[in-house]
Design a protein around this motif. Structure first.
Motif, short mmCIF file in Angstrom:
data_model
loop_
_atom_site.label_atom_id
_atom_site.label_comp_id
_atom_site.label_asym_id
_atom_site.label_seq_id
_atom_site.Cartn_x
_atom_site.Cartn_y
_atom_site.Cartn_z
N VAL A 11 0.84 -1.20 0.00
CA VAL A 11 0.00 0.00 0.00
C VAL A 11 0.87 1.25 0.00
O VAL A 11 0.63 2.21 -0.74
CB VAL A 11 -0.95 0.01 1.22
N LEU A 12 1.91 1.24 0.84
CA LEU A 12 2.77 2.42 0.97
C LEU A 12 3.64 2.67 -0.25
O LEU A 12 4.15 3.77 -0.44
CB LEU A 12 3.66 2.27 2.21
N GLU A 13 3.82 1.65 -1.10
CA GLU A 13 4.65 1.82 -2.29
C GLU A 13 3.98 2.67 -3.35
O GLU A 13 4.65 3.27 -4.19
CB GLU A 13 5.00 0.44 -2.88
N SER A 14 2.66 2.75 -3.32
CA SER A 14 1.93 3.56 -4.30
C SER A 14 1.59 4.91 -3.70
O SER A 14 1.37 5.03 -2.48
CB SER A 14 0.64 2.86 -4.73
N TYR A 15 1.56 5.95 -4.54
CA TYR A 15 1.24 7.29 -4.04
C TYR A 15 -0.17 7.34 -3.47
O TYR A 15 -0.39 7.91 -2.40
CB TYR A 15 1.37 8.31 -5.19
N ARG A 16 -1.10 6.71 -4.17
CA ARG A 16 -2.49 6.70 -3.73
C ARG A 16 -2.63 6.02 -2.37
O ARG A 16 -3.31 6.52 -1.47
CB ARG A 16 -3.35 6.00 -4.78
N GLY A 17 -1.98 4.87 -2.22
CA GLY A 17 -2.06 4.15 -0.96
C GLY A 17 -1.38 4.89 0.17
O GLY A 17 -1.90 4.96 1.29
N ARG A 18 -0.20 5.48 -0.11
CA ARG A 18 0.52 6.23 0.92
C ARG A 18 -0.30 7.43 1.40
O ARG A 18 -0.35 7.72 2.59
CB ARG A 18 1.88 6.69 0.38
N ASP A 19 -0.95 8.12 0.45
CA ASP A 19 -1.75 9.28 0.82
C ASP A 19 -2.91 8.88 1.73
O ASP A 19 -3.23 9.58 2.69
CB ASP A 19 -2.28 9.98 -0.43
N LYS A 20 -3.54 7.74 1.43
CA LYS A 20 -4.67 7.30 2.25
C LYS A 20 -4.21 6.90 3.64
O LYS A 20 -4.92 7.14 4.63
CB LYS A 20 -5.40 6.14 1.56
N VAL A 21 -3.04 6.28 3.74
CA VAL A 21 -2.51 5.91 5.06
C VAL A 21 -2.16 7.16 5.86
O VAL A 21 -2.51 7.28 7.05
CB VAL A 21 -1.28 5.00 4.91
N ILE A 22 -1.49 8.12 5.21
CA ILE A 22 -1.13 9.37 5.89
C ILE A 22 -2.40 10.10 6.34
O ILE A 22 -2.47 10.63 7.45
CB ILE A 22 -0.30 10.29 4.96
N ARG A 23 -3.41 10.10 5.48
CA ARG A 23 -4.68 10.77 5.82
C ARG A 23 -5.33 10.11 7.04
O ARG A 23 -5.82 10.80 7.94
CB ARG A 23 -5.61 10.70 4.62
N THR A 24 -5.32 8.78 7.06
CA THR A 24 -5.92 8.06 8.18
C THR A 24 -5.19 8.34 9.48
O THR A 24 -5.81 8.60 10.52
CB THR A 24 -5.93 6.54 7.91
N VAL A 25 -3.86 8.31 9.43
CA VAL A 25 -3.06 8.59 10.63
C VAL A 25 -3.24 10.04 11.06
O VAL A 25 -3.32 10.35 12.26
CB VAL A 25 -1.57 8.30 10.36
N CYS A 26 -3.34 10.95 10.08
CA CYS A 26 -3.52 12.37 10.37
C CYS A 26 -4.81 12.61 11.15
O CYS A 26 -4.80 13.22 12.23
CB CYS A 26 -3.54 13.16 9.06
N TYR A 27 -5.92 12.12 10.62
CA TYR A 27 -7.20 12.34 11.30
C TYR A 27 -7.33 11.50 12.57
O TYR A 27 -7.95 11.92 13.55
CB TYR A 27 -8.36 12.03 10.35
N GLY A 28 -6.72 10.31 12.56
CA GLY A 28 -6.74 9.49 13.77
C GLY A 28 -6.00 10.17 14.92
O GLY A 28 -6.45 10.14 16.07
N SER A 29 -4.87 10.79 14.59
CA SER A 29 -4.11 11.54 15.60
C SER A 29 -4.91 12.73 16.11
O SER A 29 -4.88 13.04 17.32
CB SER A 29 -2.78 12.02 15.01
N GLN A 30 -5.63 13.39 15.21
CA GLN A 30 -6.45 14.53 15.64
C GLN A 30 -7.60 14.06 16.53
O GLN A 30 -7.96 14.75 17.50
CB GLN A 30 -7.00 15.26 14.42
#
Length: 240
Positions: A11-30
């Protein structure tokens, strides 16, 4: 365990997958940071951890903004390939999709200008450009909801027709598509609630969401996005 790690790496190897993971961690942290910050009076350590998580979330959000500087061409290529949607069977879906593409295409330069103004790369007031980008994002989400509702209506009609004709395989496929559209509506509604929150004060519930609620809405949307991406990858693997 190894399979889970391999799946995450894929998932992290693709830009689309990495963005979704970063987004999830971002909002989860918030979300977590917002909840812990509310316990400030009872626990000082919780307050400090909550503030760190909110700062971490803000940095991830900034990271995604910078990465989107390079999304214009891919969006333009998609809009060009879709064109006026002559391949769509339904005219309503077609023109809603065209308007969505226009809103998405205009969103990127507005956000870029706002970011550049905040970074003091250009002399401009970022507030109005952030407002333009938020309005365009909200418009795109609203159009996406309308499109999914229309597609759901069309799929429901097809499903009724197939039930009369007795097509078992097509019925399961149609139900799967309908579930996907329902998830898209839920995701867009969660994001739209945040988009309204970031509008100027006085517009509906603008500015009234606490950090944890913004994080919750964003987390719901992000998790749905990961589920949809996983389902799409599974379908591609199955058809290969």
């Amino acid at each position: 365990m190894q399979q889970s790690v391999e799946a995450l790496v894929k998932v992290l190897e693709s830009y689309r997958g990495r963005d979704k993971v970063i987004r999830t961690v971002c909002y989860g942290s918030q979300l977590v940071g917002g909840v812990l910050s509310r316990k400030a009076e009872a626990d000082v350590s919780s307050q400090q951890l909550g503030k760190r998580l909110l700062l971490f979330s803000a940095q991830l959000s900034q990271c995604r903004t910078v990465l989107r500087l390079f999304d214009d061409l891919s969006m333009l290529a998609y809009s060009h390939s879709y064109g006026t949607g002559t391949g769509e069977e339904d005219a309503c879906v077609r023109w809603i999709s065209v308007l969505t593409n226009v809103a998405d295409q205009l969103y990127y330069p507005c956000e870029h200008i706002a970011w550049a103004a905040d970074a003091e790369l250009i002399k401009a007031k970022s507030d109005k450009w952030w407002l333009f980008s938020t309005v365009l994002w909200g418009s795109s989400l609203l159009l996406g909801i309308l499109r999914s509702l229309r597609v759901l209506l069309l799929l429901k009609k097809k499903l009724k027709g197939n039930e009369r004709d007795g097509g078992g395989t097509s019925r399961s496929q149609l139900r799967g598509q309908m579930q996907g559209e329902v998830l898209s509506i839920l995701s867009s509604m969660a994001d739209l609630s945040n988009a309204i929150h970031w509008m100027p004060p006085g517009f509906l519930w603008a500015g009234r969401f606490p950090n944890w609620l913004v994080g919750l809405m964003g987390t719901i949307s992000s998790v749905i996005g990961l589920i949809q991406m996983s389902a799409g990858d599974s379908e591609q693997t199955g058809s290969a």
